[in-house]
Each structure stands twice: as structure tokens, then as C-alpha cells.
Design an enzyme around this catalytic site. Structure first.
Site, PDB file in Angstrom:
ATOM      1  N   CYS A   1       1.277  -7.612  -1.106  1.00 15.42           N
ATOM      2  CA  CYS A   1      -0.083  -7.238  -1.492  1.00 15.42           C
ATOM      3  C   CYS A   1       0.079  -6.475  -2.789  1.00 15.42           C
ATOM      4  O   CYS A   1       0.918  -5.568  -2.866  1.00 15.42           O
ATOM      5  CB  CYS A   1      -0.734  -6.364  -0.422  1.00 15.42           C
ATOM      6  SG  CYS A   1      -2.296  -5.637  -0.963  1.00 15.42           S
TER       7      CYS A   1
ATOM      8  N   GLU B   1      -7.148   2.257  -3.056  1.00 18.13           N
ATOM      9  CA  GLU B   1      -8.435   2.182  -3.768  1.00 18.13           C
ATOM     10  C   GLU B   1      -9.071   3.569  -3.900  1.00 18.13           C
ATOM     11  O   GLU B   1      -9.807   3.834  -4.837  1.00 18.13           O
ATOM     12  CB  GLU B   1      -9.401   1.238  -3.032  1.00 18.13           C
ATOM     13  CG  GLU B   1      -9.055  -0.231  -3.173  1.00 18.13           C
ATOM     14  CD  GLU B   1      -9.353  -0.787  -4.582  1.00 18.13           C
ATOM     15  OE1 GLU B   1     -10.400  -0.484  -5.157  1.00 18.13           O
ATOM     16  OE2 GLU B   1      -8.484  -1.526  -5.097  1.00 18.13           O
TER      17      GLU B   1
ATOM     18  N   ASP C   1      -8.106  -9.680  -9.339  1.00 15.06           N
ATOM     19  CA  ASP C   1      -7.757  -9.066  -8.052  1.00 15.06           C
ATOM     20  C   ASP C   1      -9.032  -8.531  -7.408  1.00 15.06           C
ATOM     21  O   ASP C   1     -10.043  -8.332  -8.085  1.00 15.06           O
ATOM     22  CB  ASP C   1      -6.749  -7.920  -8.227  1.00 15.06           C
ATOM     23  CG  ASP C   1      -6.339  -7.306  -6.883  1.00 15.06           C
ATOM     24  OD1 ASP C   1      -6.030  -8.068  -5.942  1.00 15.06           O
ATOM     25  OD2 ASP C   1      -6.363  -6.065  -6.747  1.00 15.06           O
ATOM     26  N   SER C   2      -8.958  -8.297  -6.108  1.00 13.50           N
ATOM     27  CA  SER C   2     -10.105  -7.726  -5.403  1.00 13.50           C
ATOM     28  C   SER C   2     -10.407  -6.303  -5.894  1.00 13.50           C
ATOM     29  O   SER C   2     -11.512  -5.810  -5.704  1.00 13.50           O
ATOM     30  CB  SER C   2      -9.826  -7.708  -3.900  1.00 13.50           C
ATOM     31  OG  SER C   2      -8.654  -6.965  -3.655  1.00 13.50           O
TER      32      SER C   2
ATOM     33  N   CYS D   1      -3.578 -11.449  -6.522  1.00 15.99           N
ATOM     34  CA  CYS D   1      -4.024 -10.965  -5.215  1.00 15.99           C
ATOM     35  C   CYS D   1      -3.474 -11.930  -4.168  1.00 15.99           C
ATOM     36  O   CYS D   1      -3.742 -13.140  -4.231  1.00 15.99           O
ATOM     37  CB  CYS D   1      -5.554 -10.971  -5.187  1.00 15.99           C
ATOM     38  SG  CYS D   1      -6.261 -10.578  -3.583  1.00 15.99           S
TER      39      CYS D   1
ATOM     40  N   HIS E   1      -1.556  -4.305  -4.180  1.00 20.10           N
ATOM     41  CA  HIS E   1      -1.865  -2.871  -4.143  1.00 20.10           C
ATOM     42  C   HIS E   1      -0.646  -2.038  -3.732  1.00 20.10           C
ATOM     43  O   HIS E   1      -0.557  -0.858  -4.047  1.00 20.10           O
ATOM     44  CB  HIS E   1      -2.969  -2.584  -3.117  1.00 20.10           C
ATOM     45  CG  HIS E   1      -4.361  -2.880  -3.600  1.00 20.10           C
ATOM     46  ND1 HIS E   1      -4.791  -4.155  -3.871  1.00 20.10           N
ATOM     47  CD2 HIS E   1      -5.418  -2.059  -3.846  1.00 20.10           C
ATOM     48  CE1 HIS E   1      -6.057  -4.100  -4.263  1.00 20.10           C
ATOM     49  NE2 HIS E   1      -6.462  -2.847  -4.245  1.00 20.10           N
TER      50      HIS E   1
HETATM   51  N1  DGL Z   1      -4.388  -6.752  -3.602  1.00 19.58           N
HETATM   52  C1  DGL Z   1      -4.740  -7.752  -2.701  1.00 19.58           C
HETATM   53  C2  DGL Z   1      -3.556  -8.514  -2.175  1.00 19.58           C
HETATM   54  O1  DGL Z   1      -2.596  -8.694  -2.902  1.00 19.58           O
HETATM   55  C3  DGL Z   1      -5.799  -7.570  -1.665  1.00 19.58           C
HETATM   56  C4  DGL Z   1      -6.240  -6.270  -1.194  1.00 19.58           C
HETATM   57  C5  DGL Z   1      -7.526  -6.361  -0.422  1.00 19.58           C
HETATM   58  O2  DGL Z   1      -8.550  -6.569  -1.080  1.00 19.58           O
HETATM   59  O3  DGL Z   1      -7.516  -6.246   0.798  1.00 19.58           O
HETATM   60  O4  DGL Z   1      -3.567  -8.993  -1.070  1.00 19.58           O
END
Ligand code: DGL
Length: 270
Positions: free
Chosen positions: A190, A156, A8-9, A71, A192
Site C-alpha cells: 500500500c 491520512e 492515488d486515493s 495505489c 501509504h
Molecule cells: N494507497 C493506497 C494503496 O496503495 C490505498 C489506500 C486507501 O485508500 O485505502 O492501496
């Protein structure tokens, strides 16, 4: 043989990794968060593709034969190119899977009205990946999207319970629901966003189902491994978990432990 890679990012993929490691505890795993370059959601197609490919190659170098892009942004903007252009160049068997297909192929189970909302990063929304994938399986379903560019930075920075988080979560849910009164299911598209779930639930009417992807992706991975013995036999099974980050280890350890729910030891990768 080697571990399964989860990418993931940043920290969001931990919401998926948690479910995968609960459902399939026998495998070895390496989690890689590109915390140094998060967020991906506001970046161009080319940048997301290059960052993602670099991280996938790190995971391949660490011995992974199977990598899950936990991600949505990377799944929307990099997965297809990696699968079609980069994987065929490899001499041995490896694969990269994403999180969009597992979610879209079963979305009919969550909606009665056939009106589904998507909350995602700008990158995922603009890619139209959810709209296209859902319509491939269920052309009758109407899809409404809302980009939430502030949500990933809030997560984050561990600001999930702040006044700012309340403001931005309410704002985007209201905007999504204004698009149709018939929405009865919302995908947190997402990885997150499940970390904002208590607030998301607070601002969403109770009759609307909120769908997190962790469990869905874990089930889909179990099914994939069952169907693909050529990959499954390349995955080692000692139940170990390693965590890598492209950022400072101390920061990562502290926050990842909060998000993962267990103490985390991390290593840096550049
Ligand atoms: N968690 C990621 C997603 O599912 C990306 C979040 C990001 O880096 O902007 O899209």
C-alpha cells in the site's frame, strides 16, 4: 502531448511520485489525490473501479496520455477493467499502469526462504492480486497476507508517530509474522505504508527485508518509457509538477508538503 499522470486515493501515492520524479526529472507530471473519498481500501470492487476511472478520466482531460495508478487498491480492483474495457474505446493512444506487476515480477530478488509477507489494505488482500501475480512468476514462493485497515487513516490524519500508530503497526506485523517463521521479505503493498516505515522497522526483526514500492515502480516506468516510444514521445519534458486534489486545497497543501518533502501548490478538481 502532455504530462504523466500519477493517481492515488490520497497522499500515499506521493511516496511513489517522489521516487519517479527523482529518477525521471525531465518529464512533466500531474499528481491527483482523491482525498475527498479516501480510503479506497475498505470499499467494494465497483466503487473503487468507478472512483478510479473518474480520476483517470480527469487526468486524461488534463492532457495525460500515460497514467500510473500509484495505489495498490486501485491497481488490484480497477486496473484490469480499465485496461480491457475502457482504454480500447479511446480513439488515441493512452495507457494506464499499476504498481502490483512491477513489484511482483522481481520479488524473487528479495527472498531466500521463498516465504514472502504482504501488508496491504483489505481490498488488496481480498482481491488476492499479490498471491496470483507472484505465483504467475514464481510458483515456489509462499505468500502470507495481512490486512491493516487502520494504517491508511493514521497516515491520512498525520498520526504516524502517535500511540495509536504504535499499537496498530505492532499488532499487524505480529499477526503477519505469526503465519510463518520463515518470512524473510515483507512488501509494503500500500503506497501509504512507507510513511509508517520507522515504526514498521521498529517492530520487525532485522533479518527481514521491508520492501517499499517507490523505487521499484520508478525503475519499471523508466523501462516502460524506454520500450514504448509511441507513448514516450507523447510525454512533455519541461520538468514541471502540478498537484490536484478532490478535497480542500489548504489541507492538501499542508499535508502533501510533509509527505512529499517539498512545498506543494495544489488545485482542486471535482
Ligand atoms: N494507497 C493506497 C494503496 O496503495 C490505498 C489506500 C486507501 O485508500 O485505502 O492501496
Amino acid at each position: 502531448m502532455g504530462p504523466i499522470g500519477i493517481f492515488d486515493s490520497g497522499y500515499g501515492g506521493l511516496t511513489v511520485f517522489k521516487e519517479i520524479s527523482l529518477m525521471l526529472p525531465q518529464y512533466d507530471y500531474i499528481y491527483l489525490g482523491d482525498n475527498a473519498r479516501v480510503p479506497y481500501g475498505t470499499r467494494s470492487y465497483d466503487t473503487v473501479y468507478h472512483y478510479t476511472l473518474e480520476c483517470v478520466n480527469h487526468l486524461f482531460d488534463l492532457g495525460c496520455h500515460l497514467v500510473i495508478l500509484a495505489c495498490n487498491t486501485a491497481s488490484a480492483k480497477a486496473l484490469r477493467t480499465i485496461q480491457q474495457k475502457d482504454l480500447p474505446r479511446l480513439t488515441d493512444i493512452r495507457n494506464v499502469l499499476g504498481v502490483i506487476r512491477p513489484t511482483t515480477e522481481i520479488i524473487d530478488q528479495f527472498t531466500r526462504t521463498n516465504h514472502v509477507g504482504i501488508l496491504a489494505t483489505s481490498g488488496t488482500v481480498n482481491s488476492q492480486s499479490y498471491v496470483l501475480e507472484i505465483h504467475k512468476f514464481f510458483p515456489q514462493i509462499k505468500v502470507y497476507q495481512e490486512a491493516c485497515p487502520m494504517w491508511v487513516p493514521l497516515v491520512e490524519n498525520n498520526e504516524m508517530e502517535s500511540i495509536g500508530a504504535r499499537y496498530f503497526v505492532k499488532q499487524h506485523i505480529d499477526r503477519l509474522l505469526q503465519q510463518s517463521a520463515e518470512i524473510d521479505a515483507i512488501i509494503l503493498a500500500c503506497t501509504h505504508y512507507p510513511l509508517l516505515l520507522p515504526l514498521i522497522k521498529e517492530f520487525t526483526p532485522e533479518n527481514i527485508q521491508i520492501i517499499s514500492q517507490g523505487n521499484i515502480v520508478a525503475r519499471s516506468l523508466a523501462n516502460y518509457l524506454y520500450r514504448h516510444s509511441e507513448i514516450e514521445t507523447l510525454c512533455t519534458k519541461h520538468g514541471t509538477k502540478q498537484f490536484f486534489t478532490t478535497e480542500n486545497i489548504e489541507n492538501f497543501k499542508e499535508k502533501a508538503s510533509i509527505f512529499y518533502g517539498l512545498p506543494v501548490e495544489a488545485q482542486q478538481i471535482i
